[in-house]
Design a protein around this motif. Structure first.
Motif, mmCIF file in Angstrom:
data_model
loop_
_atom_site.group_PDB
_atom_site.id
_atom_site.type_symbol
_atom_site.label_atom_id
_atom_site.label_comp_id
_atom_site.label_asym_id
_atom_site.label_seq_id
_atom_site.Cartn_x
_atom_site.Cartn_y
_atom_site.Cartn_z
ATOM 1 N N PRO A 256 0.998 -1.249 -0.111
ATOM 2 C CA PRO A 256 0.172 -0.069 -0.031
ATOM 3 C C PRO A 256 0.803 1.439 -0.082
ATOM 4 N N ASP A 257 0.413 2.381 -0.604
ATOM 5 C CA ASP A 257 0.994 3.529 -0.657
ATOM 6 C C ASP A 257 1.305 4.175 0.833
ATOM 7 N N ASP A 258 0.444 3.781 1.667
ATOM 8 C CA ASP A 258 0.666 4.561 2.922
ATOM 9 C C ASP A 258 1.798 3.754 3.584
ATOM 10 N N ILE A 259 2.068 2.475 3.275
ATOM 11 C CA ILE A 259 3.338 2.046 3.883
ATOM 12 C C ILE A 259 4.712 2.598 3.062
ATOM 13 N N LEU A 260 4.589 2.863 1.982
ATOM 14 C CA LEU A 260 5.698 3.670 1.433
ATOM 15 C C LEU A 260 5.986 4.890 1.838
ATOM 16 N N ARG A 261 4.902 5.589 1.955
ATOM 17 C CA ARG A 261 4.975 6.837 2.617
ATOM 18 C C ARG A 261 6.036 6.937 4.288
ATOM 19 N N ARG A 262 5.506 5.779 4.770
ATOM 20 C CA ARG A 262 5.997 5.750 6.059
ATOM 21 C C ARG A 262 7.408 5.071 5.887
ATOM 22 N N LEU A 263 7.497 4.553 5.093
ATOM 23 C CA LEU A 263 9.090 4.102 5.116
ATOM 24 C C LEU A 263 10.099 5.133 4.534
ATOM 25 N N ARG A 264 9.431 5.950 4.058
ATOM 26 C CA ARG A 264 10.441 7.266 3.507
ATOM 27 C C ARG A 264 10.948 7.914 4.623
ATOM 28 N N ASN A 265 10.391 7.427 5.982
ATOM 29 C CA ASN A 265 10.796 8.364 7.051
ATOM 30 C C ASN A 265 11.657 7.544 8.024
ATOM 31 N N ILE A 266 12.151 6.077 7.629
ATOM 32 C CA ILE A 266 12.940 5.341 8.454
ATOM 33 C C ILE A 266 14.224 5.367 7.782
ATOM 34 N N THR A 267 15.246 5.102 8.800
ATOM 35 C CA THR A 267 16.684 4.844 8.340
ATOM 36 C C THR A 267 16.833 3.534 7.743
ATOM 37 N N LEU A 268 18.001 3.521 7.051
ATOM 38 C CA LEU A 268 18.160 2.092 6.274
ATOM 39 C C LEU A 268 18.597 1.157 7.615
ATOM 40 N N GLU A 269 19.319 1.766 8.628
ATOM 41 C CA GLU A 269 19.564 0.780 9.804
ATOM 42 C C GLU A 269 18.404 0.215 10.633
ATOM 43 N N GLU A 270 17.389 0.908 10.592
ATOM 44 C CA GLU A 270 16.307 0.417 11.402
ATOM 45 C C GLU A 270 15.432 -0.702 10.280
ATOM 46 N N ALA A 271 15.457 -0.308 9.028
ATOM 47 C CA ALA A 271 15.010 -1.471 8.159
ATOM 48 C C ALA A 271 15.865 -2.549 8.248
ATOM 49 N N TRP A 272 17.216 -2.394 8.298
ATOM 50 C CA TRP A 272 18.087 -3.573 8.256
ATOM 51 C C TRP A 272 17.823 -4.480 9.462
ATOM 52 N N GLY A 273 17.719 -3.777 10.604
ATOM 53 C CA GLY A 273 17.673 -4.587 11.816
ATOM 54 C C GLY A 273 16.437 -5.481 11.919
ATOM 55 N N ALA A 274 15.222 -4.974 11.330
ATOM 56 C CA ALA A 274 14.013 -5.638 11.319
ATOM 57 C C ALA A 274 14.243 -6.807 10.460
ATOM 58 N N LEU A 275 14.957 -6.764 9.235
ATOM 59 C CA LEU A 275 15.160 -8.000 8.437
ATOM 60 C C LEU A 275 16.162 -8.926 8.962
ATOM 61 N N TRP A 276 17.206 -8.371 9.524
ATOM 62 C CA TRP A 276 18.284 -9.048 9.944
ATOM 63 C C TRP A 276 17.875 -10.044 10.727
ATOM 64 N N HIS A 277 17.088 -9.718 12.065
ATOM 65 C CA HIS A 277 16.675 -10.371 13.046
ATOM 66 C C HIS A 277 15.453 -11.666 12.664
ATOM 67 N N ARG A 278 15.103 -11.554 11.270
ATOM 68 C CA ARG A 278 14.160 -12.490 11.055
ATOM 69 C C ARG A 278 14.758 -13.274 9.979
ATOM 70 N N GLY A 279 16.140 -13.334 10.005
ATOM 71 C CA GLY A 279 16.870 -14.482 9.082
ATOM 72 C C GLY A 279 17.042 -13.881 7.686
ATOM 73 N N TYR A 280 16.870 -12.423 7.474
ATOM 74 C CA TYR A 280 16.939 -11.900 6.002
ATOM 75 C C TYR A 280 18.449 -11.177 5.969
ATOM 76 N N HIS A 281 19.526 -12.014 5.895
ATOM 77 C CA HIS A 281 20.951 -11.448 5.905
ATOM 78 C C HIS A 281 21.403 -10.968 4.718
ATOM 79 N N PHE A 282 20.838 -10.917 3.371
ATOM 80 C CA PHE A 282 21.463 -10.742 2.056
ATOM 81 C C PHE A 282 20.540 -9.770 1.357
ATOM 82 N N GLN A 283 20.108 -8.620 2.065
ATOM 83 C CA GLN A 283 18.989 -7.700 1.678
ATOM 84 C C GLN A 283 19.737 -5.945 1.368
ATOM 85 N N PHE A 284 21.173 -6.118 1.734
ATOM 86 C CA PHE A 284 21.617 -4.869 1.669
ATOM 87 C C PHE A 284 22.806 -4.917 0.934
#
Length: 301
Positions: A29-57
């Motif tokens: 959804p567009d609203d999720i895209l809008r909200r993602l524009r306000n977060i940092t790369l490290e915040e996104a990285w941490g959420a994925l890393w701890h779920r086992g997604y280690h090759f996203q960056f």
């Protein structure tokens, strides 16, 4: 084989349960895209890393507008060095069976819609590996409005591209030559960008530090976790300046009293106004349970 095949895209993205484009690509959804524009790369990285997604960056890029954040839905392409028989077969198939016009890179750009980002594995080719120049970058900007491109390869016409305001391009290098001696073997298929993997419909978050690809089914959990981290930091900074808590208390697992203080601040303070769509029920329930057990809450964000 088919380019941009809906059945293949749906098969590749079974965890996505929301809306899809006509070609099967997940439509976060567009609203999720809008909200993602306000977060940092490290915040996104941490959420994925701890779920086992280690090759996203991947961070080894040059950037047309290094001071700007880019967010959009991935449209992927995979290129390989030209082998004449394969090249002629696929180019003919695209033209005659799928009605596509021009060269392979134009096929991809012609499919773009608002908030899309082209993600291309051009096998790190720069000389005669320039996926876009001034004209195609203008077309990307016109179609996506605020999207762009992530190219594991080259671009040309940098002096023209840098003047296009509503686009960003992450690329490996520049060359004056046009694209040549390459063949597209997949469109909206799994794509490798350096050490990262991108699927069609992933959310591309491009920052001055590099690019991270967020699986569509994790886009909302990622932004929620990031926003919770942000607003807790705001609260922590305020209380530290006031001398209410020590850094050890703020940085450690919060006890029920601290959670109660936060909950009251969150509900009433203007500094939390932009975050009030968030729910803290799970955290507060855990804090109450931990208090009954005689230990501090271990809920961390």
């Amino acid at each position: 084989m088919k380019f941009d095949n809906p059945e293949d895209i749906v098969q590749l993205t079974p965890h996505w349960e929301g809306e899809r484009f006509a070609n099967g690509r997940p439509k976060v959804p567009d609203d999720i895209l809008r909200r993602l524009r306000n977060i940092t790369l490290e915040e996104a990285w941490g959420a994925l890393w701890h779920r086992g997604y280690h090759f996203q960056f991947e961070g080894d890029f040059k950037i047309i507008h290094p001071d700007r954040v880019m967010v959009g839905r991935a449209v992927t392409a995979v290129m390989v060095p030209k082998r004449p028989d394969l090249h002629d077969t696929l180019l003919k198939y695209g033209h005659e069976q799928e009605g596509r016009k021009g060269f392979f890179n134009q096929w991809v750009i012609d499919t773009l819609v608002e908030d899309d980002v082209v993600v291309v594995d051009l096998f790190d080719k720069i000389h005669m590996g320039t996926y876009v120049g001034g004209n195609l970058s203008t077309a990307i900007a016109s179609r996506t409005k605020r999207g762009g491109a992530v190219i594991w390869g080259g671009i040309r016409d940098n002096q023209q591209v840098v003047r296009i305001d509503n686009i960003n391009v992450f690329y490996r290098g520049s060359d004056p030559t046009a694209i040549a001696d390459v063949t597209m073997v997949g469109m909206n298929v799994p794509t490798r960008i350096g050490k990262a993997v991108c699927l069609p419909g992933d959310i591309v978050l491009g920052t001055p530090a590099g690019v991270i690809f967020i699986p569509p089914h994790l886009a909302e959990p990622t932004v929620v976790q990031a926003e919770k981290s942000q607003v807790r930091d705001i609260f922590g900074f305020i209380r530290l300046k006031e001398g209410v808590y020590t850094t050890a208390q703020i940085d450690a697992a919060w006890d029920k009293a601290l959670w109660d203080d936060f909950a009251n601040w969150f509900a009433t303070d203007e500094a939390a106004a932009n975050y009030r769509h968030l729910s803290w029920e799970n955290e507060l329930t855990e804090a109450r349970r931990q208090k009954r057990d005689g230990s501090p809450s271990d809920v961390r964000l």
